[in-house]
Design a protein around this motif. Structure first.
Motif, mmCIF file in Angstrom:
data_model
loop_
_atom_site.group_PDB
_atom_site.id
_atom_site.type_symbol
_atom_site.label_atom_id
_atom_site.label_comp_id
_atom_site.label_asym_id
_atom_site.label_seq_id
_atom_site.Cartn_x
_atom_site.Cartn_y
_atom_site.Cartn_z
ATOM 1 N N GLU A 157 6.618 8.420 11.346
ATOM 2 C CA GLU A 157 6.379 8.676 9.925
ATOM 3 C C GLU A 157 5.750 7.449 9.266
ATOM 4 N N ARG A 158 6.331 6.289 9.560
ATOM 5 C CA ARG A 158 5.787 5.049 9.002
ATOM 6 C C ARG A 158 4.402 4.755 9.592
ATOM 7 N N TYR A 184 2.104 6.864 10.577
ATOM 8 C CA TYR A 184 1.081 7.694 9.928
ATOM 9 C C TYR A 184 0.881 7.286 8.468
ATOM 10 N N ALA A 185 1.975 6.932 7.801
ATOM 11 C CA ALA A 185 1.845 6.516 6.398
ATOM 12 C C ALA A 185 0.968 5.261 6.318
ATOM 13 N N ALA A 186 1.293 4.268 7.128
ATOM 14 C CA ALA A 186 0.632 2.960 6.988
ATOM 15 C C ALA A 186 -0.774 2.928 7.576
ATOM 16 N N ASN A 187 -1.012 3.715 8.609
ATOM 17 C CA ASN A 187 -2.308 3.630 9.296
ATOM 18 C C ASN A 187 -3.267 4.747 8.918
ATOM 19 N N LEU A 188 -2.737 5.816 8.292
ATOM 20 C CA LEU A 188 -3.599 6.937 7.883
ATOM 21 C C LEU A 188 -3.533 7.185 6.366
ATOM 22 N N HIS A 189 -2.335 7.551 5.862
ATOM 23 C CA HIS A 189 -2.277 8.032 4.470
ATOM 24 C C HIS A 189 -2.505 6.913 3.446
ATOM 25 N N GLU A 190 -1.945 5.730 3.690
ATOM 26 C CA GLU A 190 -2.113 4.644 2.707
ATOM 27 C C GLU A 190 -3.565 4.146 2.648
ATOM 28 N N VAL A 216 -16.945 -3.255 -2.259
ATOM 29 C CA VAL A 216 -16.501 -3.000 -0.890
ATOM 30 C C VAL A 216 -15.002 -3.270 -0.808
ATOM 31 N N VAL A 217 -14.271 -2.346 -0.191
ATOM 32 C CA VAL A 217 -12.837 -2.560 0.089
ATOM 33 C C VAL A 217 -12.675 -2.683 1.599
ATOM 34 N N PHE A 218 -12.177 -3.827 2.042
ATOM 35 C CA PHE A 218 -11.872 -4.021 3.471
ATOM 36 C C PHE A 218 -10.380 -3.734 3.650
ATOM 37 N N TYR A 219 -10.030 -3.055 4.749
ATOM 38 C CA TYR A 219 -8.617 -2.672 4.964
ATOM 39 C C TYR A 219 -8.124 -3.147 6.349
ATOM 40 N N PRO A 220 -7.976 -4.473 6.548
ATOM 41 C CA PRO A 220 -7.436 -4.947 7.823
ATOM 42 C C PRO A 220 -5.915 -5.001 7.758
ATOM 43 N N ALA A 221 -5.293 -3.862 7.459
ATOM 44 C CA ALA A 221 -3.843 -3.810 7.229
ATOM 45 C C ALA A 221 -3.267 -2.619 7.978
ATOM 46 N N GLY A 222 -2.000 -2.375 7.735
ATOM 47 C CA GLY A 222 -1.353 -1.227 8.372
ATOM 48 C C GLY A 222 -0.131 -1.665 9.154
ATOM 49 N N PHE A 223 0.428 -0.705 9.889
ATOM 50 C CA PHE A 223 1.608 -0.961 10.739
ATOM 51 C C PHE A 223 1.048 -1.141 12.151
ATOM 52 N N THR A 224 0.904 -2.404 12.573
ATOM 53 C CA THR A 224 0.118 -2.714 13.774
ATOM 54 C C THR A 224 0.983 -2.923 15.018
ATOM 55 N N TRP A 225 2.301 -2.780 14.880
ATOM 56 C CA TRP A 225 3.202 -2.966 16.026
ATOM 57 C C TRP A 225 3.245 -1.624 16.796
ATOM 58 N N VAL A 226 2.592 -1.613 17.952
ATOM 59 C CA VAL A 226 2.362 -0.356 18.674
ATOM 60 C C VAL A 226 3.684 0.308 19.102
ATOM 61 N N ASP A 227 4.626 -0.486 19.592
ATOM 62 C CA ASP A 227 5.917 0.097 20.007
ATOM 63 C C ASP A 227 6.731 0.554 18.793
ATOM 64 N N GLY A 228 6.612 -0.174 17.700
ATOM 65 C CA GLY A 228 7.292 0.226 16.458
ATOM 66 C C GLY A 228 6.756 1.563 15.957
ATOM 67 N N CYS A 229 5.452 1.762 16.077
ATOM 68 C CA CYS A 229 4.838 3.031 15.644
ATOM 69 C C CYS A 229 5.401 4.187 16.470
ATOM 70 N N GLU A 230 5.622 3.953 17.753
ATOM 71 C CA GLU A 230 6.140 5.017 18.627
ATOM 72 C C GLU A 230 7.541 5.431 18.170
ATOM 73 N N ARG A 231 8.316 4.444 17.741
ATOM 74 C CA ARG A 231 9.690 4.711 17.298
ATOM 75 C C ARG A 231 9.735 5.328 15.902
ATOM 76 N N ASP A 232 8.755 5.017 15.080
ATOM 77 C CA ASP A 232 8.772 5.464 13.687
ATOM 78 C C ASP A 232 7.421 6.093 13.316
ATOM 79 N N ALA A 278 0.820 -1.221 0.000
ATOM 80 C CA ALA A 278 0.000 0.000 0.000
ATOM 81 C C ALA A 278 0.848 1.263 0.000
ATOM 82 N N SER A 279 2.151 1.124 0.318
ATOM 83 C CA SER A 279 3.010 2.311 0.305
ATOM 84 C C SER A 279 3.363 2.729 -1.128
ATOM 85 N N HIS A 280 3.185 1.829 -2.087
ATOM 86 C CA HIS A 280 3.314 2.199 -3.507
ATOM 87 C C HIS A 280 1.932 2.719 -3.919
#
Ligand SMILES: NC(=O)c1ccc[n+]([C@@H]2O[C@H](COP(=O)([O-])OP(=O)(O)OC[C@H]3O[C@@H](n4cnc5c(N)ncnc54)[C@H](OP(=O)(O)O)[C@@H]3O)[C@@H](O)[C@H]2O)c1
Length: 311
Positions: free
Chosen positions: A88-89, A91-97, A70-86, A53-55
């Motif tokens: 940018e990724r 927001y990209a994976a869970n919001l913009h994509e 219908v488009v289902f989107y059960p995806a994203g960057f789901t590692w909560v501690d990883g999100c805290e560290r990154d 989805a980043s492409h």
């Protein structure tokens, strides 16, 4: 009710079909007579299409080519501690994509189903219903909340946001908490869990079934899709261990403050689901029923081989 007895079959796309909820969405959609195609990002399974989805342009073009209803989107960057560290990724994976693909869906007149979390709340006074005021503590929770708001703003009645939490059950990748617990305990090792985090364990196959039924009914807006019990993590872990015939005494609870987790967690979290309970009472199994179903599905010859064995 099935797609063959009154519900018009639709064409669905599942972004993240290789994941826990996505795998069950594909199964439920097929069982109910819908035409569904799923995607994977890094873990291929037969029949899934490779999509990152980043492409963004490529991903949106592929979605358009499928002409989904219908488009289902059960995806994203789901590692909560990883999100805290990154962030940018995160927001990209869970919001913009997802928003990029939601816009592509909207152009086609399709609906979009997004999966959010009780981490949109601060956990001071949960469990929370759909009317409670969100106040996320973590980058993951903030990105998810912004996605909820952007989808409502841009897609209106074409968007459905299903908030869920602590999803567990049989799956193809064997990554969820129940599998981690089983691997640790069956090796005779202790499992350390936060004693003060409370939430709503939610059974993956039920979460997927609810999402498909809601999509069939054309429901939109925000809905909580969770199991009916709110428990602390140690209780949840011990009930899984007991159900799987493992030693619950190997589970130790310690306060969140001693765990040095990267992202702050809501403590008294969890979700109430008055909307789902009124719409379809009994759709989500109790924890005991879910655990019994979990074992039965792993033994089911039709599913065995498709699901990761628990041990
Ligand atoms: N699990 C929970 O307890 C929980 C609780 C609340 C909310 N949610 C939300 O529910 C959704 C599904 O959760 P889950 O537990 O089913 O997640 P999961 O098992 O981790 O699956 C995530 C899926 O996203 C795909 N993916 C990852 N990066 C991608 C990318 N760049 N492009 C396209 N697809 C990508 C993964 O593909 P590969 O595996 O092939 O890389 C996988 O299919 C998530 O949005 C999550 O935030 C989950």
């Amino acid at each position: 009710m099935s797609a063959t007895d009154g519900v018009a079959p639709f064409r669905a796309v599942v972004i993240g079909g290789s994941g826990q909820i996505g795998g069950w969405l594909l199964r439920v959609l097929a069982e109910r007579g819908h035409a569904a195609v799923g995607t994977y990002a890094s873990t291929p399974f037969p029949g899934l299409h490779a999509l990152d989805a980043s492409h963004r342009e490529q991903a949106a073009a592929w979605v358009r080519e499928q002409h989904p209803d219908v488009v289902f989107y059960p995806a994203g960057f789901t590692w909560v501690d990883g999100c805290e560290r990154d962030p940018e990724r995160a927001y990209a994976a869970n919001l913009h994509e997802p928003l990029n693909l939601a816009r592509a869906a909207a152009e086609l007149g399709a609906r979009f189903v997004y999966f959010s979390t009780d981490y949109v709340f601060d956990g001071h006074d949960g469990p929370y219903d759909e009317h409670a005021l969100p106040h996320p503590l973590s980058v993951y929770g903030k990105a998810k909340l912004e996605a909820e708001q952007a989808l409502e703003r841009e897609l209106g009645p074409r968007a459905l946001v299903a908030r869920t939490s602590w999803v567990f059950g049989p799956e193809r990748q064997g990554k969820n908490f129940a599998y981690q617990l089983a691997r640790t305990l069956s090796a005779g090792q202790e499992l350390v869990c936060p004693s003060d985090q409370i939430s709503s364990p939610s059974y993956g196959p039920d979460v997927a079934r609810a999402a498909v039924l809601l999509a069939e009914a054309g429901e939109s807006g925000l809905i909580h899709v969770v199991g009916p019990e709110v428990v602390d993590r140690v209780t949840f872990a011990r009930r899984i261990a007991t159900a799987l015939g493992l030693d619950p005494d190997l589970i130790k609870g310690i306060p969140t403050a001693s765990l040095a987790q990267g992202a702050p967690r809501p403590l008294s979290g969890g979700l109430l689901s008055p909307r789902l309970d009124a719409w379809h009472p009994g759709l989500m199994k109790s924890l005991d029923e879910a655990l019994a179903d979990f074992q039965a599905r792993l033994r089911d010859p039709l599913l065995k081989g498709e699901l990761k064995p628990i041990l």
